[in-house]
Design a protein around this motif. Structure first.
Motif, short mmCIF file in Angstrom:
data_model
loop_
_atom_site.label_atom_id
_atom_site.label_comp_id
_atom_site.label_asym_id
_atom_site.label_seq_id
_atom_site.Cartn_x
_atom_site.Cartn_y
_atom_site.Cartn_z
N GLY A 112 32.49 60.10 -18.63
CA GLY A 112 31.77 59.27 -19.60
C GLY A 112 31.72 57.81 -19.21
O GLY A 112 32.46 57.35 -18.34
N GLY A 113 30.82 57.08 -19.83
CA GLY A 113 30.67 55.66 -19.55
C GLY A 113 31.56 54.80 -20.45
O GLY A 113 31.97 55.23 -21.52
N SER A 114 31.83 53.59 -20.02
CA SER A 114 32.72 52.71 -20.76
C SER A 114 32.00 52.03 -21.92
O SER A 114 30.76 52.05 -22.02
CB SER A 114 33.30 51.64 -19.83
OG SER A 114 32.35 50.61 -19.60
N ASP A 115 32.78 51.39 -22.78
CA ASP A 115 32.24 50.63 -23.90
C ASP A 115 32.17 49.14 -23.57
O ASP A 115 31.99 48.32 -24.47
CB ASP A 115 33.12 50.81 -25.15
CG ASP A 115 33.01 52.21 -25.74
OD1 ASP A 115 31.90 52.77 -25.71
OD2 ASP A 115 34.01 52.74 -26.22
N ALA A 116 32.33 48.79 -22.31
CA ALA A 116 32.36 47.39 -21.91
C ALA A 116 30.94 46.87 -21.62
O ALA A 116 30.01 47.64 -21.38
CB ALA A 116 33.24 47.20 -20.68
N TYR A 117 30.81 45.55 -21.63
CA TYR A 117 29.52 44.89 -21.45
C TYR A 117 28.69 45.42 -20.27
O TYR A 117 27.48 45.63 -20.42
CB TYR A 117 29.74 43.38 -21.31
CG TYR A 117 28.57 42.64 -20.74
CD1 TYR A 117 27.45 42.35 -21.51
CD2 TYR A 117 28.57 42.25 -19.39
CE1 TYR A 117 26.35 41.70 -20.96
CE2 TYR A 117 27.48 41.59 -18.85
CZ TYR A 117 26.38 41.32 -19.63
OH TYR A 117 25.30 40.68 -19.09
N PRO A 118 29.28 45.65 -19.07
CA PRO A 118 28.45 46.10 -17.94
C PRO A 118 27.71 47.41 -18.19
O PRO A 118 26.70 47.69 -17.55
CB PRO A 118 29.46 46.24 -16.79
CG PRO A 118 30.56 45.29 -17.16
CD PRO A 118 30.67 45.40 -18.65
N ASN A 119 28.20 48.23 -19.14
CA ASN A 119 27.57 49.52 -19.41
C ASN A 119 26.75 49.51 -20.70
O ASN A 119 26.36 50.56 -21.20
CB ASN A 119 28.65 50.63 -19.50
CG ASN A 119 28.04 52.02 -19.55
OD1 ASN A 119 27.13 52.35 -18.78
ND2 ASN A 119 28.52 52.84 -20.47
N LEU A 120 26.46 48.34 -21.22
CA LEU A 120 25.72 48.24 -22.48
C LEU A 120 24.41 47.49 -22.28
O LEU A 120 24.31 46.60 -21.44
CB LEU A 120 26.57 47.50 -23.54
CG LEU A 120 27.92 48.12 -23.89
CD1 LEU A 120 28.70 47.18 -24.79
CD2 LEU A 120 27.73 49.48 -24.56
N ILE A 121 23.42 47.85 -23.08
CA ILE A 121 22.14 47.15 -23.09
C ILE A 121 21.72 46.98 -24.54
O ILE A 121 21.88 47.89 -25.36
CB ILE A 121 21.07 47.92 -22.28
CG1 ILE A 121 19.74 47.16 -22.27
CG2 ILE A 121 20.88 49.35 -22.79
CD1 ILE A 121 18.69 47.77 -21.34
N LEU A 122 21.18 45.81 -24.88
CA LEU A 122 20.76 45.54 -26.26
C LEU A 122 19.32 46.03 -26.45
O LEU A 122 18.41 45.62 -25.73
CB LEU A 122 20.85 44.04 -26.55
CG LEU A 122 20.58 43.64 -28.01
CD1 LEU A 122 21.69 44.17 -28.92
CD2 LEU A 122 20.48 42.12 -28.14
N LEU A 123 19.13 46.90 -27.44
CA LEU A 123 17.83 47.47 -27.73
C LEU A 123 17.56 47.43 -29.23
O LEU A 123 18.50 47.36 -30.05
CB LEU A 123 17.75 48.92 -27.26
CG LEU A 123 17.91 49.19 -25.76
CD1 LEU A 123 17.99 50.70 -25.51
CD2 LEU A 123 16.77 48.58 -24.96
N CYS A 124 16.30 47.51 -29.60
CA CYS A 124 15.94 47.68 -31.01
C CYS A 124 16.19 49.16 -31.36
O CYS A 124 16.30 50.01 -30.46
CB CYS A 124 14.49 47.29 -31.26
SG CYS A 124 13.26 48.42 -30.54
N PRO A 125 16.27 49.51 -32.64
CA PRO A 125 16.52 50.92 -33.00
C PRO A 125 15.49 51.88 -32.44
O PRO A 125 15.82 53.00 -32.02
CB PRO A 125 16.48 50.88 -34.53
CG PRO A 125 16.88 49.49 -34.90
CD PRO A 125 16.28 48.63 -33.82
N THR A 126 14.22 51.48 -32.43
CA THR A 126 13.16 52.36 -31.93
C THR A 126 13.34 52.66 -30.44
O THR A 126 13.26 53.82 -30.01
CB THR A 126 11.78 51.75 -32.18
OG1 THR A 126 11.59 51.56 -33.58
CG2 THR A 126 10.67 52.64 -31.63
#
Length: 223
Positions: free
Chosen positions: A59-73
């Motif tokens: 699985g992927g981490s919950d840290a910033y490098p593995n996150l992207i900000l998106l709208c709900p749609t």
């Protein structure tokens, strides 16, 4: 492990509170007469669970490098689409390109005179001051209703508006540095020290940092 507050703030700030999908760019802060709220969602690039979208062993981490900000749609679209439609590489490219665009605002603008440079900077300074006066901890609204959500809104606006505005100001000045006198450049350096540490303080509290230099506003603000 849950997404940490510092990773949340870093993601929101570097994306300027805007959906990172280049075909969307939706503003994720909804302003209402009685307050505001954000609709942004922190999507995992590699799924947190092995069987999730773009999942892999462990699985992927919950840290910033593995996150992207998106709208709900957009979040729903990339996670519900057939496998391979929105790849890990594509989402990483969205994120990198979007954050680079936010950080590079003003870099390519060339001004013919120092007055036109100051006019552009003045608009950003006025917006920052307006947010401080209407949402900041010393604002009349905050004092009148200490239990409101203004503190949360203020935190968001520091990340998605004030910090990008500060980068725009710094980029504009450094791309037009030849227009400044030595005295004005020294004043700018005090603003730069403030702006850089102000951002750092949003992601992890500093014991102290340089306050906004009043002489910078006096030099660059029309009002």
């Amino acid at each position: 492990m849950a997404i940490s507050d510092s990773d949340y703030k870093l993601l929101w700030g570097r994306a300027a509170g805007i959906c990172s999908n280049p075909g969307c760019n939706q503003d994720l802060t909804v302003m209402l007469e009685r307050g505001a709220f954000n609709v942004g969602e922190m999507a995992h690039i590699i799924a947190h669970s092995e069987g999730g979208p773009r999942g892999r062993a462990g699985g992927g981490s919950d840290a910033y490098p593995n996150l992207i900000l998106l709208c709900p749609t957009c979040h729903k679209k990339v996670d519900k689409a057939p496998e391979g439609e929105f790849t890990e590489e594509m989402l990483l490219r969205w994120k990198v390109d979007h954050e680079r665009e936010i950080r590079s605002g003003g870099k390519t603008i060339k001004f013919e005179t120092v007055d036109t440079l100051k006019q552009a900077i003045s608009l950003k300074l006025l917006e920052n001051r307006h947010l401080w006066e209407t949402l900041g901890p010393q604002s009349e609204a905050a004092k009148a209703d200490p239990g409101s959500n203004l503190a949360r809104v203020w935190d968001l606006k520091k990340l998605d508006t004030i910090i990008p505005n500060n980068y725009f100001i710094m980029n504009c000045i450094e791309s037009n540095i030849k227009l400044l006198t030595t005295a004005t450049f020294k004043i700018y350096l005090r603003f730069k020290a403030h702006a850089c540490t102000f951002e750092q303080n949003q992601y992890g509290r500093l014991d102290q940092y340089p306050l906004f230099p009043r002489e910078f506003a006096e030099e660059f603000c029309d009002e």
